[in-house]
Scaffold this active site. Structure first.
Site, PDB file in Angstrom:
ATOM      1  N   LYS A  68       1.013 -18.718   7.621  1.00 56.12           N
ATOM      2  CA  LYS A  68       0.065 -17.612   7.617  1.00 56.12           C
ATOM      3  C   LYS A  68      -1.255 -18.071   8.236  1.00 56.12           C
ATOM      4  O   LYS A  68      -1.796 -19.109   7.874  1.00 56.12           O
ATOM      5  CB  LYS A  68      -0.163 -17.121   6.186  1.00 56.12           C
ATOM      6  N   GLU A  75       3.046  -3.608 -10.472  1.00 53.44           N
ATOM      7  CA  GLU A  75       2.109  -2.726 -11.167  1.00 53.44           C
ATOM      8  C   GLU A  75       2.694  -2.134 -12.454  1.00 53.44           C
ATOM      9  O   GLU A  75       1.990  -1.989 -13.449  1.00 53.44           O
ATOM     10  CB  GLU A  75       1.663  -1.601 -10.225  1.00 53.44           C
ATOM     11  N   ARG A  90       1.675   3.576  -8.477  1.00 56.74           N
ATOM     12  CA  ARG A  90       3.021   3.030  -8.654  1.00 56.74           C
ATOM     13  C   ARG A  90       3.373   2.828 -10.128  1.00 56.74           C
ATOM     14  O   ARG A  90       4.519   2.576 -10.473  1.00 56.74           O
ATOM     15  CB  ARG A  90       3.134   1.695  -7.896  1.00 56.74           C
TER      16      ARG A  90
END
Length: 617
Positions: free
Chosen positions: A276, A363, A391
Site C-alpha cells: 500500500k 458495524e 449498515r
C-alpha cells in the site's frame, strides 16, 4: 512511453511486453500521485494495486468480463486503462471524475459501491445472471484483506464456495491495511499464509504442474497435502482452490497465476500481497492511514495544503478530546469499526489502549457488542461515520433502542460530506434513528456545544446519538470542562418577520446571512432533534409567523416532519411552515460541500431567497 490520455480501452495491453507494462505502471503511478496531490483522494490503496490492475486487464479485457472492485475507491488505475486518464485533473470535483466506480463513466465499471464487503455478494448475483443466459464472461472480484473479514463477505464466501461448476475468481488483495492496520483472527491467519515459505517454494516448484484432471480426481488428497504444509487456510476449508500468496506488484507473476486459475473449473482465490502506497515513500511508510484518503497535499513533505487557524480542530478531534477528558475520571469503552484514524481517536487509543476496541469492518457486530456492554451496566461509546451507521440498522433498533440501553453513538460526517459522493453523504441517520423508541438525537452548533452535549450524554440512562459534521471549529481544547447542556432549544437571534429553525454549524451560516442582509427574523437552535422542545414549539405557534426549517438531511423523517406531525396531532396551526432539505428521491453527487449544497438548493443564496419569501407571507 505511452500517452495515457490516448488510452481508449484495455485491449492495447495485449501488445505490450512485460518491460513495457512495468514502464506503464510507473507512468500510471506518477499520474495518480500528481493528480491526487492536487485534488485529494484515495492515494495509498491506488498506488498499491497498479501492477495488479494492469495484470487483471491484460487477462480479462473482453467487454463481457466483469471486474468487480470492492468499495471502488481503488479503481484509479482501472479508470486510466479504460480511457479516463484525461479527466483526472477533475478527480472528485463537481461534475468531474468520480473517486469511485461509476456506471455513468464507463461500461467497464460494472459494480458501484462506496461501502466495503459487497463485491462477493455481487459476484454471486453476476454468476446467477450468467447461469440464466446473460452474456457474461469471467467474473472476478477484487477484495481487500480487511473487507473480506466482514460478515457480509463471509456469507458470500460460504455461498459461492459450494458451487464447483463455475470458475469465479476472487483476488484477495492483502496489504495488511484497511484504512489503518487490519485486525482480527482472519488477519492473523493471513499472516500465517504470507509467511509460509515452504508452501510457496513447493508451489513455485511443482505444485502448479499437476494436471487438472488428476487434481480433481485426488481433490481430497490434494487438500490434505496442502493443509499439512499450510495451516489456517480458511479458503480451502470453504471449498476454494487457493493460489498464493504471490507478489501482487509483480505483473508477470500475477498474469501467470491468473492464467492457471482460469483453467480450474471451480471457485478460486488468488492471494496477492501488495504494498500500500508503493512508489511514494511517505505513503509506503504510513502505518496509520494518513494517505488512505487525503486532501490536496504537498508532494515534498506530504502535508495537507489547507491552512489551519489557531486552535482550529475538526469536530472528530473535538469529540476525541471530550472523550479523553471524561476518561480521566470515568472509565468507559469506545468501540470503533475500522475508523480510528477517521474519527481521530489516535490520542485516546495511545493513552487508553484497552478501552478502545477496533473491531474491523463490522458495524453490526460493533452495535450489538456495545449493547451487551451497556446491558452489563458499563458506559460505552460507539463511533462511526453516518454512512456506515446505516449498515447496523437492525442491531441499533433491536439490540440498543428496543432494550433502552445507554449506548452513546457519535455519528461522524453527518450531513453533506462532499467529494466522496452519493455512497458517503450523511443525510439518512435522522430518518433511520428518529423513529426508534427511546433514542435522543442532538447536533451541536459549534465545538463548545459539542463538548457539553457529550457530557450530557454520559449523564443519561438511555441511548443517545450526537451528530457532527465533516468540518472544523475554533475552540481552546485546554479549557474544556464538564459543563452539560439541557434539551431545550435556544433563540440565537430575535426578529419580527419570520422564524428560521435549524441545528448544527449551519446556524452560523444562517446567522451571517441574516446579519449581512439586515433580515428581521428569529433564528432558533434546535440542538435536540429528538425529543422536540414542545414548550418552544408552543411559543413559536403563538408568534404566528412563517417558519422555515433548514436541514442537511432527507426530508422524510427530518425535524420538519417531526414538527409537522406534532402540530397535526395537537391540532396546532401556524402561519406557514416550509422545509429546505434533500428531496427523498435525490442521489446526492460529489464535489466540494459548497458546490453540492448549491446544486441541491441548500446554498447561501437559497437560504437568503427562502428567508425573503417569508416576508412575502
Amino acid at each position: 512511453m505511452i500517452d495515457l490520455n490516448e488510452i481508449k480501452d484495455p485491449s492495447f495491453l495485449k501488445s505490450l511486453s512485460k518491460k513495457e507494462m512495468k514502464e506503464l505502471a510507473s507512468q500510471i503511478r506518477e499520474h495518480i500521485i500528481s493528480n491526487v496531490s492536487q485534488n485529494g483522494g484515495h492515494l495509498s490503496s491506488n498506488l498499491g494495486v497498479v501492477e495488479l490492475t494492469i495484470a487483471l486487464h491484460y487477462c480479462f479485457n473482453d467487454e463481457t468480463d466483469k471486474l468487480i472492485f470492492d468499495v471502488g475507491h481503488q479503481t484509479y488505475t482501472h479508470k486510466i486503462l479504460t480511457g479516463r486518464a484525461s479527466q483526472f485533473d477533475n478527480l472528485r470535483r463537481f461534475n468531474g471524475l468520480s473517486g469511485y466506480a461509476s456506471y455513468e463513466e464507463s461500461i467497464y465499471d460494472v459494480w458501484e459501491s462506496g461501502h466495503s464487503s459487497t463485491s462477493l455478494s455481487a459476484m454471486a448475483g453476476f454468476l446467477k445472471a450468467k447461469e440464466n443466459g446473460e452474456d457474461i464472461g469471467n467474473v472476478v472480484a477484487i477484495i481487500g484483506d480487511s473487507s473480506i473479514a466482514s460478515g457480509m463477505a463471509f456469507e458470500a464466501l460460504n455461498y459461492i464456495g459450494e458451487n464447483r461448476k463455475s470458475n469465479p475468481i476472487i483476488i484477495l488483495n492483502d496489504n495488511e491495511m484497511s484504512i489503518s492496520k487490519s485486525v482480527g483472527a482472519l488477519n492473523k491467519a493471513l499472516s500465517v499464509m504470507r509467511s509460509n515459505k515452504l508452501f510457496r517454494k513447493i508451489k513455485s516448484g511443482f505444485g502448479y504442474i499437476i494436471p487438472n484432471f488428476i487434481k480433481n480426481f485426488f481433490y481430497k488428497a490434494y487438500r490434505m497435502l496442502k493443509s499439512f504444509i499450510q495451516h489456517d487456510n480458511i479458503f480451502e476449508t470453504l471449498g476454494y482452490d487457493y493460489f498464493g500468496p504471490i507478489n501482487g506488484n509483480d505483473i508477470g507473476q500475477v498474469i501467470r497465476t491468473i492464467k492457471r486459475a482460469k483453467k480450474v473449473n471451480s471457485p478460486c482465490v488468488i492471494h496477492v500481497i501488495t504494498e500500500k502506497g508503493k512508489g511514494y515513500k511517505l505513503a509506503e511508510e504510513d502505518e496509520i492511514g494518513i494517505f488512505h484518503n487525503i486532501s490536496p497535499f504537498d508532494r515534498q513533505n506530504g502535508k495537507e495544503k489547507v491552512a489551519k487557524r489557531l486552535n482550529e480542530y475538526t469536530y472528530s478531534e473535538i469529540i476525541c478530546e471530550g472523550l479523553f477528558n471524561i476518561r480521566k475520571n470515568h472509565r468507559f469503552t469506545v468501540i470503533n469499526p475500522a475508523m480510528i484514524l477517521g474519527t481521530k481517536m489516535l490520542k485516546f487509543t495511545k493513552e487508553y489502549k484497552s478501552d478502545l476496541l477496533d473491531v474491523g469492518i463490522a458495524e453490526e457486530h460493533a452495535a450489538t457488542m456495545a449493547a451487551a456492554i451497556a446491558k452489563n451496566n458499563q458506559d460505552v461509546v460507539l463511533l462511526m461515520y453516518s454512512t456506515f451507521l446505516q449498515r447496523a440498522y437492525d442491531q441499533i433498533l433491536n439490540d440498543i433502542a428496543r432494550q433502552n440501553l445507554k449506548v452513546i453513538i457519535g455519528i461522524d460526517r453527518a450531513g453533506i460530506v462532499g467529494e466522496d459522493g452519493s455512497t458517503h453523504q450523511g443525510i439518512y441517520d435522522i430518518a433511520m434513528i428518529g423513529h426508534m423508541p427511546n433514542f435522543k438525537i442532538c447536533m451541536p452548533k459549534n465545538g463548545d456545544e459539542a463538548i457539553k452535549l457529550l457530557n450530557y450524554a454520559f449523564s443519561q440512562k438511555s441511548p443517545i446519538a450526537i451528530r457532527y459534521p465533516r468540518g472544523k471549529d475554533v475552540i481552546n481544547l485546554s479549557k474544556i470542562g464538564d459543563e452539560i447542556i439541557d434539551e431545550k432549544w435556544e433563540i440565537i437571534h430575535h426578529g419580527q418577520n419570520g422564524i428560521v429553525i435549524s441545528y448544527g454549524p449551519d446556524l452560523d451560516r444562517i446567522l451571517k446571512i441574516v446579519e449581512n442582509n439586515n433580515l428581521d427574523v428569529t433564528i432558533i437552535n434546535a440542538r435536540f432533534i429528538r425529543p422536540l422542545d414542545q414548550e418552544m414549539i408552543l411559543r413559536i405557534v403563538s408568534m404566528d409567523l412563517p417558519i422555515l426549517l433548514y436541514e442537511q438531511v432527507v426530508r422524510s423523517g427530518s425535524l420538519f416532519n417531526m414538527i409537522s406531525t406534532y402540530l397535526y396531532k395537537n391540532n396546532l396551526k401556524v402561519n406557514s411552515i416550509t422545509s429546505m432539505a434533500i428531496d427523498d428521491d435525490e442521489i446526492v453527487t460529489f464535489g466540494s460541500i459548497r458546490e453540492v449544497l448549491d446544486a441541491y438548493h441548500l446554498g447561501d443564496k437559497d437560504i437568503l431567497e427562502g428567508i425573503k419569501k417569508m416576508y412575502e407571507n
